[in-house]
Design an enzyme around this catalytic site. Structure first.
Site, mmCIF file in Angstrom:
data_model
loop_
_atom_site.group_PDB
_atom_site.id
_atom_site.type_symbol
_atom_site.label_atom_id
_atom_site.label_comp_id
_atom_site.label_asym_id
_atom_site.label_seq_id
_atom_site.Cartn_x
_atom_site.Cartn_y
_atom_site.Cartn_z
ATOM 1 N N TRP A 1 21.330 -49.218 -78.529
ATOM 2 C CA TRP A 1 21.506 -50.662 -78.271
ATOM 3 C C TRP A 1 22.690 -50.936 -77.378
ATOM 4 C CZ3 TRP A 1 22.551 -53.462 -83.440
ATOM 5 C CH2 TRP A 1 23.282 -52.894 -84.262
ATOM 6 N N ASN A 2 22.504 -52.088 -76.754
ATOM 7 C CA ASN A 2 23.901 -52.314 -76.066
ATOM 8 C C ASN A 2 24.556 -53.974 -76.460
ATOM 9 O OD1 ASN A 2 23.174 -50.446 -74.159
ATOM 10 N ND2 ASN A 2 21.672 -51.653 -73.565
ATOM 11 N N HIS B 1 24.220 -68.958 -66.562
ATOM 12 C CA HIS B 1 23.417 -68.999 -65.348
ATOM 13 C C HIS B 1 23.606 -67.810 -64.542
ATOM 14 C CE1 HIS B 1 22.970 -73.511 -66.120
ATOM 15 N NE2 HIS B 1 23.939 -73.259 -67.080
ATOM 16 N N HIS C 1 17.265 -67.793 -64.238
ATOM 17 C CA HIS C 1 17.567 -68.421 -65.468
ATOM 18 C C HIS C 1 17.248 -69.831 -65.621
ATOM 19 C CE1 HIS C 1 20.960 -69.559 -62.396
ATOM 20 N NE2 HIS C 1 20.682 -70.752 -63.163
ATOM 21 N N ASP D 1 18.151 -73.970 -66.293
ATOM 22 C CA ASP D 1 18.932 -74.982 -66.298
ATOM 23 C C ASP D 1 18.655 -76.097 -67.297
ATOM 24 O OD1 ASP D 1 20.525 -73.573 -64.258
ATOM 25 O OD2 ASP D 1 20.248 -75.260 -62.887
ATOM 26 N N HIS E 1 23.215 -79.182 -68.800
ATOM 27 C CA HIS E 1 24.151 -78.403 -67.618
ATOM 28 C C HIS E 1 24.906 -79.294 -66.920
ATOM 29 C CE1 HIS E 1 25.391 -75.140 -64.937
ATOM 30 N NE2 HIS E 1 24.545 -75.604 -64.144
ATOM 31 N N HIS F 1 20.958 -81.112 -59.004
ATOM 32 C CA HIS F 1 21.285 -80.877 -60.467
ATOM 33 C C HIS F 1 21.660 -82.363 -60.822
ATOM 34 C CE1 HIS F 1 22.236 -76.646 -59.301
ATOM 35 N NE2 HIS F 1 22.293 -76.433 -60.627
#
Ligand code: MN
Length: 258
Positions: free
Chosen positions: A61-62, A69, A73, A75, A79, A208
């Site tokens: 595992w990491n 973002h 991804h 938004d 945001h 946006h």
């Protein structure tokens, strides 16, 4: 037979298929750059906790570290300042029904090859609708530009001395889609849902501001839009349920006719 069992039968028979609209997420994932007066999003780092070793003999595992973002991804309306006071505006409060909708794919690849700063205009939407029908309320509008074929970070971000150059939406188009068409949101192949030069627009970053102010969503860094029909596919795009999150990397899936 219910529509859900029919869906599985169609997938099993290969008459429908699942199309992955996401990029792999890793240290090579390009991240949007902003002028140095603003805070910067880091790149992706992935550090091993254990990999079948003394720290964990039977498990791998990491730890992942990145901005919300990053890569392919989502938004959320929160945001942007225009959406900061809307209800159900964050990754954990958006009703899950709103993560699923029909896809309307607008192909402007040829225009973008001629002009990296191409902006989708309302007349382009009108021309698309004349062929494919009116964009329905609750649709994901996906701007197919061919940009995802730029696999190295330099050509993907396409930053010149005067800033980045990549396609996007004219403010009047964002208004049309958000208000008149009542879409779920827009998806793009580029690093963000505004054009590369949108920081110089008046107002800056109009897509946006308009989309998120209307409670709409964004999807960035999509790929495989060329595998979708103009209409007839559905998109499932559910961000991580980050508490009060502004967005998140995600796996965007489409179900499309084979
Ligand atoms: Mn974003």
């Amino acid at each position: 037979m219910t529509v859900l069992t029919q869906l599985i039968d169609e997938l099993n028979a290969g008459r429908l298929r699942v199309v992955d609209l996401s990029h792999s997420l890793g240290p090579d994932t390009p991240v949007i750059g902003l002028p140095p007066i603003f805070g910067a999003s880091p790149g992706v780092s992935i550090d091993v906790i254990s990999r079948y070793c003394d720290q964990g003999p039977a498990w791998y595992w990491n730890v992942i570290h990145m901005g919300e973002h990053t890569g392919t991804h989502f938004d959320a309306p929160i945001h942007w300042i225009s959406g900061k006071d809307l209800p159900e505006n964050a990754t954990d409060t958006i009703p899950p029904r709103r993560f699923v909708g029909p896809a309307c794919v607008i192909d402007v690849t040829a225009d973008v090859q001629r002009n990296n700063d191409y902006l989708l205009m309302p007349e382009h939407v009108a021309a698309w609708e004349a062929t494919h029908g009116r964009i329905p309320a609750g649709a994901w509008v996906l701007l197919r530009t061919g940009w995802s074929t730029r696999t190295d970070a330099a050509s993907f971000l396409n930053v010149h001395a005067d800033g980045p150059h990549s396609p996007g939406f004219h403010a009047t188009t964002s208004m049309l889609l958000a208000k008149d068409r009542d879409v779920l949101g827009v998806g793009v192949e580029t690093v963000g849902t505004d054009a590369g030069q949108a920081g110089t627009f008046d107002p800056p970053f109009p897509n946006h501001g308009i989309m998120h102010g209307a409670g709409k969503f964004g999807l960035a860094s999509l790929r495989n839009l060329d595998q979708l029909p103009a209409t007839g596919a559905i998109v499932i795009a559910a961000p991580l349920k980050i508490a009060n999150g502004s967005g998140s990397p995600l796996r965007v899936l489409a179900i499309a006719p084979a």
